[in-house]
Design an enzyme around this catalytic site. Structure first.
Site, PDB file in Angstrom:
ATOM      1  N   HIS A 169      10.168  15.793  26.755  1.00  0.00           N
ATOM      2  CA  HIS A 169       9.258  14.675  26.979  1.00  0.00           C
ATOM      3  C   HIS A 169       9.301  13.784  25.738  1.00  0.00           C
ATOM      4  CE1 HIS A 169       7.218  18.026  29.455  1.00  0.00           C
ATOM      5  NE2 HIS A 169       8.184  17.457  30.137  1.00  0.00           N
TER       6      HIS A 169
HETATM    7  C1  LIG Z   1      13.820  21.741  31.518  1.00  0.00           C
HETATM    8  C2  LIG Z   1      12.983  20.537  31.801  1.00  0.00           C
HETATM    9  C3  LIG Z   1      11.716  20.683  32.380  1.00  0.00           C
HETATM   10  C4  LIG Z   1      10.940  19.552  32.640  1.00  0.00           C
HETATM   11  N1  LIG Z   1       9.720  19.707  33.256  1.00  0.00           N
HETATM   12  C5  LIG Z   1       8.939  18.628  33.500  1.00  0.00           C
HETATM   13  C6  LIG Z   1       7.685  18.761  34.162  1.00  0.00           C
HETATM   14  O1  LIG Z   1       7.261  19.854  34.534  1.00  0.00           O
HETATM   15  N2  LIG Z   1       6.946  17.638  34.368  1.00  0.00           N
HETATM   16  C7  LIG Z   1       7.357  16.411  33.953  1.00  0.00           C
HETATM   17  O2  LIG Z   1       6.615  15.432  34.131  1.00  0.00           O
HETATM   18  N3  LIG Z   1       8.567  16.258  33.356  1.00  0.00           N
HETATM   19  C8  LIG Z   1       9.363  17.324  33.130  1.00  0.00           C
HETATM   20  N4  LIG Z   1      10.581  17.164  32.538  1.00  0.00           N
HETATM   21  C9  LIG Z   1      11.009  15.804  32.184  1.00  0.00           C
HETATM   22  C10 LIG Z   1      11.564  15.090  33.401  1.00  0.00           C
HETATM   23  O3  LIG Z   1      12.664  15.789  33.884  1.00  0.00           O
HETATM   24  C11 LIG Z   1      11.926  13.667  33.010  1.00  0.00           C
HETATM   25  O4  LIG Z   1      10.739  13.009  32.594  1.00  0.00           O
HETATM   26  C12 LIG Z   1      12.500  12.864  34.160  1.00  0.00           C
HETATM   27  O5  LIG Z   1      13.545  13.546  34.786  1.00  0.00           O
HETATM   28  C13 LIG Z   1      12.978  11.519  33.623  1.00  0.00           C
HETATM   29  O6  LIG Z   1      13.532  10.748  34.665  1.00  0.00           O
HETATM   30  P1  LIG Z   1      14.430   9.487  34.309  1.00  0.00           P
HETATM   31  O7  LIG Z   1      14.915   8.919  35.590  1.00  0.00           O
HETATM   32  O8  LIG Z   1      13.671   8.588  33.404  1.00  0.00           O
HETATM   33  O9  LIG Z   1      15.630  10.058  33.426  1.00  0.00           O
HETATM   34  P2  LIG Z   1      16.722  11.202  33.707  1.00  0.00           P
HETATM   35  O10 LIG Z   1      16.241  12.161  34.705  1.00  0.00           O
HETATM   36  O11 LIG Z   1      17.114  11.723  32.384  1.00  0.00           O
HETATM   37  O12 LIG Z   1      17.925  10.395  34.340  1.00  0.00           O
HETATM   38  C14 LIG Z   1      18.688   9.509  33.561  1.00  0.00           C
HETATM   39  C15 LIG Z   1      20.115   9.495  34.094  1.00  0.00           C
HETATM   40  O13 LIG Z   1      20.829   8.480  33.401  1.00  0.00           O
HETATM   41  C16 LIG Z   1      22.139   8.924  33.176  1.00  0.00           C
HETATM   42  N5  LIG Z   1      22.686   8.182  32.036  1.00  0.00           N
HETATM   43  C17 LIG Z   1      22.281   8.246  30.746  1.00  0.00           C
HETATM   44  N6  LIG Z   1      23.016   7.416  29.988  1.00  0.00           N
HETATM   45  C18 LIG Z   1      23.905   6.803  30.815  1.00  0.00           C
HETATM   46  C19 LIG Z   1      24.927   5.836  30.618  1.00  0.00           C
HETATM   47  N7  LIG Z   1      25.194   5.324  29.409  1.00  0.00           N
HETATM   48  N8  LIG Z   1      25.659   5.442  31.702  1.00  0.00           N
HETATM   49  C20 LIG Z   1      25.402   5.941  32.946  1.00  0.00           C
HETATM   50  N9  LIG Z   1      24.448   6.864  33.174  1.00  0.00           N
HETATM   51  C21 LIG Z   1      23.696   7.288  32.123  1.00  0.00           C
HETATM   52  C22 LIG Z   1      21.997  10.416  32.910  1.00  0.00           C
HETATM   53  O14 LIG Z   1      23.193  11.110  33.181  1.00  0.00           O
HETATM   54  C23 LIG Z   1      20.864  10.797  33.860  1.00  0.00           C
HETATM   55  O15 LIG Z   1      21.339  11.299  35.081  1.00  0.00           O
HETATM   56  C24 LIG Z   1      11.409  18.261  32.292  1.00  0.00           C
HETATM   57  C25 LIG Z   1      12.678  18.118  31.724  1.00  0.00           C
HETATM   58  C26 LIG Z   1      13.468  19.246  31.482  1.00  0.00           C
HETATM   59  C27 LIG Z   1      14.815  19.066  30.895  1.00  0.00           C
END
Ligand SMILES: Cc1cc2nc3c(=O)[nH]c(=O)nc-3n(C[C@H](O)[C@H](O)[C@H](O)COP(=O)(O)OP(=O)(O)OC[C@H]3O[C@@H](n4cnc5c(N)ncnc54)[C@H](O)[C@@H]3O)c2cc1C
Length: 584
Positions: free
Chosen positions: A513
């Site tokens: 986070h």
């Molecule tokens: C083990 C674990 C447990 C978690 N548990 C919780 C929970 O219980 N509750 C909670 O609220 N949150 C939790 N989280 C956090 C949650 O997973 C994230 O807040 C959420 O997935 C973020 O979503 P997002 O779309 O912002 O980013 P992400 O899910 O990180 O997606 C971003 C995507 O962008 C892609 N990307 C990055 N850079 C580039 C680039 N230059 N070019 C092309 N693609 C790119 C990546 O490959 C990725 O697929 C947890 C995370 C982990 C790792």
């Protein structure tokens, strides 16, 4: 460089926020939407045979490959930075679904005061009594602004829980400190474990207000408003770091992707590593990426959305030279400022006299209290201005990671027959009470580009300048006393909890986070994006996700990131809704 056919919207990143934005735009306009995701394609069927603890939990198969790109870290501007070469304090995801594939599912709304934190703290404690170098800000939106968007997120995910405040009416069994919500949770809470029920009884005796963790792990069969049906949780305990093999845990690939896959205006292109947002005269013209075959490509687009999680949202803006980098000396510039993590650690180990069957669990299963969250329990004499939640989680003990749970001082060395015997004797009799606290933003915690280290393409890595302060240490001490009081009331033995005033440890896993760096606000002077998450300097560029949080609440960020995405999507589609809706 090869130039491709233009699209209306190029979204970079295929996690929760990127897919949610794509679903809104393709569902409500006729615009063509392309997601560029650098990782691999994913689907629920991939996880059916995937409950391999070594592969997924220890070797973190679903995470970003840090041999290709990592971050560097230093505790202060006086220290040299070093690259993080082993998986450490957080685990960024990679591939379709992003970290949402292997998250736990805890789905919290933030407290009302969080959204107006700077004004609230000044009013309650007085500017002179706040921690040194504090940089917290008001978000520019209020809890009430976000309430309907929280509800959209909860319905899409199918959150299981118990409301504590419906339209101002406080309800026992839910979180009575939460802001008013319009509706009860979409699903009833998950089951309660034995340890959870003991925690609940004890905190009730102490006069606190227990409630079940709000969980995106369905407690029963659920059909969401998009018609997506998911089964109830089987309590197998393989949530965190795993994709759900039956699809009971909400993941981008089992909620949003099936809807998008039916839409003719939507395209997902995987294996595309975006390196720059291309822009001219305050207008984004597209993105430059390296494709799966190594070819450099320019993808023209009318609008660009960055949804690459906090780290790459900030890094891509910096690499693309969009916005003024933050300078910690003058506090001028906004890109990279207000880096926050989440305050945790110093859990209290509980030692039961009976087996707990703790191999059964669910990522977000647990009982918690918010009596010490925010600052409603604080009067200034505690030496802290914000607290956090205290909980007992039952996310499932797996064979390897549950080993080594035994009372402090039981064994002399972490190997040999004595160690094995203690681990085997205790592995199913140990649980814990933990704390997650708000992490305030400070002037000295920020992100910028590292002047020395680069990724596999030769682009500068993102550099963290981040350390804990006395405030976070005091939060842990404050929480430890309450944790031990609850343990005593539970009538179980427990290990003494004495938090150590450590520096920020980038090596040890904490949580994934990470917030800030492209924060939202009402003025370009103190924020990177406006309250619709639209870049101040480049109006057809949208930067979504937890990078927009000016500071972090005690709760995990994803539901709030989704709520802000829905709000941003409303603003995005508004000028286009005159066009016919095209649904595949
Ligand atoms: C083990 C674990 C447990 C978690 N548990 C919780 C929970 O219980 N509750 C909670 O609220 N949150 C939790 N989280 C956090 C949650 O997973 C994230 O807040 C959420 O997935 C973020 O979503 P997002 O779309 O912002 O980013 P992400 O899910 O990180 O997606 C971003 C995507 O962008 C892609 N990307 C990055 N850079 C580039 C680039 N230059 N070019 C092309 N693609 C790119 C990546 O490959 C990725 O697929 C947890 C995370 C982990 C790792």
């Amino acid at each position: 460089m090869k130039t491709l056919k233009p699209v209306n919207v190029a979204i970079v990143g295929g996690g929760w926020t990127g897919l949610a934005m794509a679903k809104e735009i393709t569902g409500r306009t006729s615009l063509s939407v392309l997601i560029l995701e650098r990782g691999a394609p994913r689907k629920t069927a991939d996880y059916v045979e995937g409950m391999d603890e070594i592969d997924y939990a220890i070797r973190v198969r679903l995470m970003q490959n840090i041999a290709e790109e990592t971050i560097t870290h230093r505790h202060s501007t006086r220290d040299p930075s070093v690259p993080v070469r082993q998986y450490g304090s957080f685990l960024p995801g990679s591939g379709v679904g992003g970290a949402g594939e292997h998250w736990n599912g805890n789905s919290f709304r933030f407290l009302e005061t969080q959204f107006v934190l700077a004004s609230h703290l000044r009013e309650k404690f007085g500017a002179a009594h706040l921690p040194e170098n504090l940089a917290v800000q008001d978000w520019g939106v209020t809890y009430n602004d976000l309430e309907p968007h929280y509800w959209r997120g909860e319905q899409m995910l199918g959150v299981s829980g118990k409301a504590g405040n419906i339209r101002g009416q406080k309800l026992t069994g839910g979180n009575v400190f939460e802001g008013p919500r319009a509706s009860e949770y979409p699903l009833p809470p998950l089951k309660t474990t034995y340890a959870g029920s003991q925690f609940k009884e004890a905190v009730e005796k102490l006069g606190y207000h227990p409630y079940p963790h709000p969980a995106a792990n369905a407690s029963e069969v659920y059909r969401n408003p998009d018609g997506i049906v998911r089964p109830g949780c089987a309590y197998c305990g393989y949530c965190e770091r795993f994709g759900c093999m039956i699809g009971a845990k909400a993941q981008p690939t089992n909620t949003l992707l099936p809807v998008l896959a039916r839409r003719k205006t939507f395209t997902m292109r995987t294996g595309c590593w975006v390196r720059r947002v291309v822009h001219k005269d305050g207008h984004a013209t597209g993105v430059q990426y390296v494709g799966a075959n190594g070819e450099e490509v320019f993808q023209p687009a009318d609008a660009v959305v960055l949804a690459t999680f906090t780290l790459n949202n900030v890094r891509l803006l910096a690499l693309s030279k969009i916005g003024a980098p933050y300078d910690p000396l003058t506090a001028k510039g906004s890109l990279g400022k207000n880096l926050t993590h989440q305050v945790g650690g110093s859990g209290t180990r509980l030692l039961f006299d009976r087996p707990l069957n703790a191999f059964m669990g669910s990522g977000a299963l647990g009982m918690m209290i918010a009596d010490f969250d925010g600052d409603h329990a604080l009067d200034g004499s505690e030496g802290i201005v914000r607290g956090g939640t205290i909980s007992l989680s039952s996310s499932g003990n797996r064979p390897i990671t549950s080993f080594e749970a035994y009372p402090a001082g039981t064994v002399k060395a972490r190997w040999g027959s004595e160690w094995k015997a203690a681990s085997l004797a205790w592995r199913d009799k140990v649980s814990g009470i933990g704390f997650t606290g708000e992490h305030l933003a400070y002037r000295h915690n920020f992100m910028d580009l590292d002047p020395q280290y680069t990724d596999k393409m030769g682009d500068p890595l993102l550099r963290f300048t981040l350390d804990w302060t006395e405030h976070e240490h005091r939060q842990r001490v404050y929480a430890a006393e309450i944790q031990m009081k609850i343990a005593k009331a539970m009538g179980v033995k427990f290990d003494e909890t004495r938090p150590v005033n450590n520096k920020y440890n980038v090596v040890q896993y904490q949580t994934t986070h990470i917030q800030g760096g492209a924060v939202m606000g009402t003025s370009p002077e103190n924020s990177v994006v406006n309250t619709n998450l639209q870049h101040w300097n480049v109006s057809n560029l949208w930067v979504i996700g937890a990078s927009a949080f000016p500071q972090t609440a005690s709760g995990n960020p994803t539901l709030t990131a989704l709520a802000l995405t829905y709000r941003a999507a409303d603003a995005f589609v508004a000028p286009h809704t005159g066009q016919p809706k095209k649904d595949g």
